[in-house]
Design an enzyme around this catalytic site. Structure first.
Site, mmCIF file in Angstrom:
data_model
loop_
_atom_site.group_PDB
_atom_site.id
_atom_site.type_symbol
_atom_site.label_atom_id
_atom_site.label_comp_id
_atom_site.label_asym_id
_atom_site.label_seq_id
_atom_site.Cartn_x
_atom_site.Cartn_y
_atom_site.Cartn_z
ATOM 1 N N THR A 5 0.869 -1.180 0.000
ATOM 2 C CA THR A 5 0.000 0.000 0.000
ATOM 3 C C THR A 5 0.904 1.227 0.000
ATOM 4 O O THR A 5 2.064 1.135 0.404
ATOM 5 C CB THR A 5 -0.885 0.044 1.262
ATOM 6 O OG1 THR A 5 -0.007 0.049 2.388
ATOM 7 C CG2 THR A 5 -1.789 -1.158 1.356
ATOM 8 N N LYS A 48 -15.438 18.139 9.690
ATOM 9 C CA LYS A 48 -16.493 18.135 10.700
ATOM 10 C C LYS A 48 -16.782 19.576 11.082
ATOM 11 O O LYS A 48 -15.968 20.231 11.720
ATOM 12 C CB LYS A 48 -16.070 17.301 11.903
ATOM 13 C CG LYS A 48 -15.948 15.840 11.493
ATOM 14 C CD LYS A 48 -15.612 14.901 12.611
ATOM 15 C CE LYS A 48 -15.608 13.487 12.040
ATOM 16 N NZ LYS A 48 -14.630 12.620 12.626
#
Ligand code: AMP
Length: 542
Positions: free
Chosen positions: A186, A439
């Site tokens: 990855t 957020k």
């Protein structure tokens, strides 16, 4: 009572054997590092894969030993896929865009025995070979007379000399289908990279699934161009699915610019292409000013990052090419979902169809998915509720190579690190990587939504949205924008462009113009780096 069907392990070698037997004269065309076009058939590819297997046997390489590649998409890389895995060894595809330190680290971690590399990566190999003590043999993917002299690389041989003397006959071994066949690290934006270790079983099942009509829909009538690299998640499995269907394969080599890709599509009558949005942006950028059109291209799979609506519209409306939005990850071999419409969507307006096409799509059989809250509670499939996306299935990692990072599963499910919604029809839409979600005042804002609106503006080439600290709202989004060459747009104009396209509180607080947005080794925006670039930034009015 057991069924009475033959118990035949799923072997990767069976794919190339099948292609040779049933599609012997189907073509594999490659643009080589040298710039010329190489052309041969599955028959010759299969013969040469067996020569690779014999060459590995001749070296005395053990079962499961790792053979690394640093290579573009091309016929020799394809032969290695089959010769290495088919003979029981593991192909370790290394991403050449990684930093040399990371490449050396990965080669040592994988304990690679052989490294096969395209000549474009000679300087890279020269930079790392002294740090890779496990590698016994270096193979330059070139003709014998092109082998560089005085390279300083020990035990270096040309690929053609390596396999040239070997027999084209080889009895592929049959062994446990769960044996490892290939590995891919990855990109490891944080900490050291971890490797997904694929098996013969997982790869073959993925190859079947990828070819299905509502997935890649590959057939012997297709000419497929995987622009997506073979050095990252096996080019989305296309080199395997192509053998299973007998599709003509067209490999772009190192030439990924719009002009080269366009010429290859036209010259080889490509019907089907697959790649990440950045590559298609270069292609469309080349075609538009020159008023070019496609004569054969019908479909393109776009994934790896969210596909902006402007790109779907350009392919569909300007060029008559259907875009199939796909989602997956290294840990998923990689395919998880693909977006195709259902019959019931036929009657929808173009705008509503686009809303569906923008989603990453429905799960492929073999992939189970769900969204959960931070507390782990399953969330409804209403197309609105955001949650952490979890997956499971036979081509999804159980654990990483050498147990790195401990047990990644949560009650048998793999947490993808993506945040998504799923609608009542099972169409999943990624809103963010969990660490990128913004957020604001207890609500979540999708950075992908903010970016998609920016790139729909004609003057914007690229956009990246990040959250900035805010004393009242916790975070507020801002958008970093790269303008198209020669195009102009002001901060105020762009902010006005958002009006009516999204809820007011989701409109970014500011636009920051930048020369470039940092990209990682797999072409994804590196928001960590962008945040570093913006570390002295403060929101307007604070
Ligand atoms: P990688 O393992 O490098 O292939 O990266 C996988 C990650 O890329 C996923 O977890 C997603 O965050 C992102 N990704 C892949 N495809 C898409 C897509 N179509 N839309 C949005 N993000 C995507």
């Amino acid at each position: 009572m057991l069924g009475l069907m033959q118990n035949q392990p799923l072997m990767i070698s069976s794919l190339i054997e099948f292609a040779q037997r049933h599609h012997a004269d189907a073509q594999i065309v490659s643009r080589r590092v040298e710039g010329d076009i190489h052309r041969y058939t599955y028959r010759e590819a299969a013969d040469r894969s067996r020569q690779v297997a014999n060459a590995l046997d001749a070296m005395g390489l053990a079962f499961s030993d790792r053979v690394a590649t640093l290579a573009w998409n091309g016929y020799r890389h394809f032969e290695l896929y089959y010769g290495v895995s088919g003979s029981g060894r593991v192909v370790h595809t290394i991403n050449p865009r990684l930093h040399p330190d990371q490449i050396a680290w990965i080669a040592n971690h994988a304990e690679d025995r052989v490294l096969c590399f395209d000549m474009s990566f000679l300087p890279l190999v020269q930079a790392v070979h002294a740090r890779c003590p496990t590698i016994r043999q270096y193979v330059a993917l070139c003709d014998a007379d092109k082998l560089p002299e005085g390279s300083g690389i020990p035990n270096l041989i040309s690929y053609e000399a390596w396999i040239g003397g070997q027999s084209t006959r080889y009895d592929w071994p049959v062994f446990d289908e769960n044996s490892a066949s290939s590995m891919c690290y990855t990109s490891g934006t944080t900490g050291n990279p971890k490797a997904a270790l694929y098996s013969h079983r997982s790869t073959t099942l993925h190859a079947y699934a990828a070819a299905l009509p509502d997935v890649m829909s590959l057939s012997a009538r297709d000419a497929v161009l995987p622009v997506v690299p073979m050095f990252h998640v096996n080019a989305w499995g296309i080199p395997y699915s192509a053998c299973l269907t007998g599709a003509k394969l067209v490999f772009p080599g190192p030439a990924l610019d719009g002009k080269s890709i366009y010429e290859l599509i036209e010259a080889e009558k490509v019907t089907y292409a697959a790649g990440v949005p950045t590559v298609w942006q270069m292609l469309l950028g080349h075609m538009k000013p020159a008023n070019l059109t496609f004569s054969t291209l019908k479909r393109t799979v776009i994934g790896g990052s969210a596909c902006p609506p402007a790109m779907i519209a350009a392919f569909n409306d300007d060029y008559g090419v259907e875009v199939l939005h796909a989602w997956g990850m290294t840990e998923m071999s990689p395919l998880g979902t693909l977006c195709t419409l259902k019959n019931k969507h036929d009657a929808l307006s173009a705008e509503d169809k686009m809303k569906i096409r923008l989603k990453q799509g429905r799960a492929i059989f073999g992939v189970d998915m769900k969204i959960v809250s931070d507390a782990g509670d399953e969330l409804p499939w209403d197309g609105k509720t955001f949650g952490n996306l979890l997956v499971k299935g036979p081509w999804i990692v159980r654990e990483y190579y050498k147990g790195e990072g401990g047990d990644p599963l949560v009650d048998g499910w793999f947490p993808t690190g993506d945040v998504a919604t799923i609608d009542a029809d099972g169409y999943m839409q990624i809103t963010d990587r969990s660490k990128d979600v913004i957020k604001s005042g207890g609500e979540w804002i999708s950075s992908i939504d903010v970016e998609n609106i920016a790139v729909a503006h004609p003057a914007v080439a690229m956009a990246a949205c990040v959250g900035m600290p805010h004393p009242k709202w916790d975070e507020r989004p801002i958008v970093a924008v790269v303008k198209k060459p020669g195009a102009e747009v002001s901060r105020e104009e762009l902010l006005k462009f958002y009006e009516g396209k999204t809820a007011k509180w989701q409109i970014p607080d500011d636009v920051v113009f930048v020369d470039a947005i940092p990209l990682g080794a797999t072409g994804k925006m590196l928001k960590t780096r962008l945040r570093e670039m913006l570390k002295d930034y403060t929101l307007p009015g604070l």
